[in-house]
Scaffold this motif. Sequence first.
Motif, PDB file in Angstrom:
ATOM      1  N   UNK A   1      -2.649  75.576 -45.652  1.00 52.20           N
ATOM      2  CA  UNK A   1      -1.298  75.992 -45.297  1.00 52.20           C
ATOM      3  C   UNK A   1      -0.505  76.430 -46.518  1.00 52.20           C
ATOM      4  N   UNK A   2      -0.628  75.682 -47.631  1.00 50.13           N
ATOM      5  CA  UNK A   2       0.078  76.060 -48.859  1.00 50.13           C
ATOM      6  C   UNK A   2      -0.422  77.406 -49.362  1.00 50.13           C
ATOM      7  N   UNK A   3      -1.731  77.617 -49.279  1.00 53.28           N
ATOM      8  CA  UNK A   3      -2.324  78.876 -49.723  1.00 53.28           C
ATOM      9  C   UNK A   3      -1.803  80.032 -48.872  1.00 53.28           C
ATOM     10  N   UNK A   4      -1.698  79.811 -47.572  1.00 49.53           N
ATOM     11  CA  UNK A   4      -1.158  80.832 -46.672  1.00 49.53           C
ATOM     12  C   UNK A   4       0.301  81.145 -47.032  1.00 49.53           C
ATOM     13  N   UNK A   5       1.079  80.110 -47.320  1.00 46.64           N
ATOM     14  CA  UNK A   5       2.480  80.295 -47.686  1.00 46.64           C
ATOM     15  C   UNK A   5       2.641  81.019 -49.013  1.00 46.64           C
ATOM     16  N   UNK A   6       1.778  80.705 -49.984  1.00 45.58           N
ATOM     17  CA  UNK A   6       1.847  81.359 -51.294  1.00 45.58           C
ATOM     18  C   UNK A   6       1.439  82.827 -51.223  1.00 45.58           C
ATOM     19  N   UNK A   7       0.585  83.175 -50.262  1.00 49.59           N
ATOM     20  CA  UNK A   7       0.119  84.560 -50.160  1.00 49.59           C
ATOM     21  C   UNK A   7       1.112  85.447 -49.393  1.00 49.59           C
ATOM     22  N   UNK A   8       2.195  84.877 -48.906  1.00 49.68           N
ATOM     23  CA  UNK A   8       3.214  85.660 -48.203  1.00 49.68           C
ATOM     24  C   UNK A   8       3.928  86.579 -49.183  1.00 49.68           C
TER      25      UNK A   8
ATOM     26  N   UNK B   1       6.199  72.886 -47.962  1.00 54.02           N
ATOM     27  CA  UNK B   1       5.718  74.178 -48.447  1.00 54.02           C
ATOM     28  C   UNK B   1       4.695  74.773 -47.479  1.00 54.02           C
ATOM     29  N   UNK B   2       4.390  74.072 -46.396  1.00 58.95           N
ATOM     30  CA  UNK B   2       3.382  74.514 -45.442  1.00 58.95           C
ATOM     31  C   UNK B   2       4.023  75.225 -44.251  1.00 58.95           C
ATOM     32  N   UNK B   3       3.725  76.517 -44.059  1.00 56.86           N
ATOM     33  CA  UNK B   3       4.256  77.196 -42.878  1.00 56.86           C
ATOM     34  C   UNK B   3       3.690  76.620 -41.580  1.00 56.86           C
ATOM     35  N   UNK B   4       2.505  76.026 -41.632  1.00 61.99           N
ATOM     36  CA  UNK B   4       1.910  75.428 -40.438  1.00 61.99           C
ATOM     37  C   UNK B   4       2.730  74.210 -39.987  1.00 61.99           C
ATOM     38  N   UNK B   5       3.093  73.362 -40.932  1.00 63.61           N
ATOM     39  CA  UNK B   5       3.893  72.180 -40.610  1.00 63.61           C
ATOM     40  C   UNK B   5       5.282  72.594 -40.112  1.00 63.61           C
ATOM     41  N   UNK B   6       5.863  73.615 -40.744  1.00 66.16           N
ATOM     42  CA  UNK B   6       7.172  74.114 -40.313  1.00 66.16           C
ATOM     43  C   UNK B   6       7.101  74.629 -38.881  1.00 66.16           C
TER      44      UNK B   6
ATOM     45  N   UNK C   1       6.716  77.774 -57.325  1.00 69.52           N
ATOM     46  CA  UNK C   1       5.521  78.535 -56.926  1.00 69.52           C
ATOM     47  C   UNK C   1       4.356  78.149 -57.823  1.00 69.52           C
ATOM     48  N   UNK C   2       4.592  78.089 -59.133  1.00 70.12           N
ATOM     49  CA  UNK C   2       3.535  77.730 -60.085  1.00 70.12           C
ATOM     50  C   UNK C   2       3.049  76.303 -59.836  1.00 70.12           C
ATOM     51  N   UNK C   3       3.959  75.388 -59.555  1.00 67.69           N
ATOM     52  CA  UNK C   3       3.597  73.993 -59.323  1.00 67.69           C
ATOM     53  C   UNK C   3       2.707  73.856 -58.085  1.00 67.69           C
ATOM     54  N   UNK C   4       3.078  74.525 -56.993  1.00 65.79           N
ATOM     55  CA  UNK C   4       2.292  74.467 -55.763  1.00 65.79           C
ATOM     56  C   UNK C   4       0.952  75.176 -55.964  1.00 65.79           C
ATOM     57  N   UNK C   5       0.950  76.321 -56.643  1.00 71.75           N
ATOM     58  CA  UNK C   5      -0.293  77.054 -56.905  1.00 71.75           C
ATOM     59  C   UNK C   5      -1.267  76.201 -57.726  1.00 71.75           C
ATOM     60  N   UNK C   6      -0.771  75.492 -58.748  1.00 71.02           N
ATOM     61  CA  UNK C   6      -1.630  74.613 -59.546  1.00 71.02           C
ATOM     62  C   UNK C   6      -2.249  73.525 -58.683  1.00 71.02           C
ATOM     63  N   UNK C   7      -1.466  72.968 -57.773  1.00 72.49           N
ATOM     64  CA  UNK C   7      -1.968  71.928 -56.879  1.00 72.49           C
ATOM     65  C   UNK C   7      -3.080  72.482 -55.986  1.00 72.49           C
ATOM     66  N   UNK C   8      -2.840  73.671 -55.428  1.00 73.08           N
ATOM     67  CA  UNK C   8      -3.829  74.287 -54.535  1.00 73.08           C
ATOM     68  C   UNK C   8      -5.112  74.595 -55.300  1.00 73.08           C
ATOM     69  N   UNK C   9      -4.995  75.136 -56.505  1.00 71.42           N
ATOM     70  CA  UNK C   9      -6.189  75.452 -57.306  1.00 71.42           C
ATOM     71  C   UNK C   9      -6.986  74.199 -57.631  1.00 71.42           C
TER      72      UNK C   9
END
Length: 176
Positions: free
Chosen positions: A63-70, A95-100, A121-129
């Motif tokens: 979900x975070x990855x989907x949100x970051x790719x928007x 940060x998850x569009x699915x949860x929203x 954005x950088x903080x969430x991207x680091x977590x996803x990676x």
Amino acid sequence: MPLGVVIRRMPGVTRWAKWTWKAVAVLPGAADADWKVLRQEGEATEYHAATKPLELFRTDTEGYLHGLSAKEPAIYVIMREGEGDAPLDVVMVTASPYEAQDYADTGEELVEKVAMPGGLIAWVRDYVEKYHEDEVFVKRKRDKKRTDLAETGIGDERISQMTDVYRAPGRKGQVH
């Protein structure tokens, strides 16, 4: 990470709604607040309404990855009608569009999309990676058992199968 939620109050456009409320920004690393006035411009007022933790979970990285790719990554602010003096209660941020979407589907909460600041954005991207693992799609295979050989489930079992299997059963002594 604590996120402060900024809500703007504007005059309503109808006589039935005196004010309109909209989440307009988030403040990463903000201290606790309870409807603290940040700025006033004419009839518009911005409040630091609340500070809620943004929690990230390994199971939600898709979900975070989907949100970051928007086109514009966003944080979603989930609110309810306020109890007491506050016009709105901030329930959570995600940060998850699915949860929203899950919260939006209930119809009991207000879900506002707010632009995600660059540092967030950088903080969430680091977590996803660090934690995202692609799930390998496994196609389900049917078993080889032939189910068309047995005539189970055809007609009514109270009627002997030597007669019409689609006939409805009657009462004893009643002619069909």
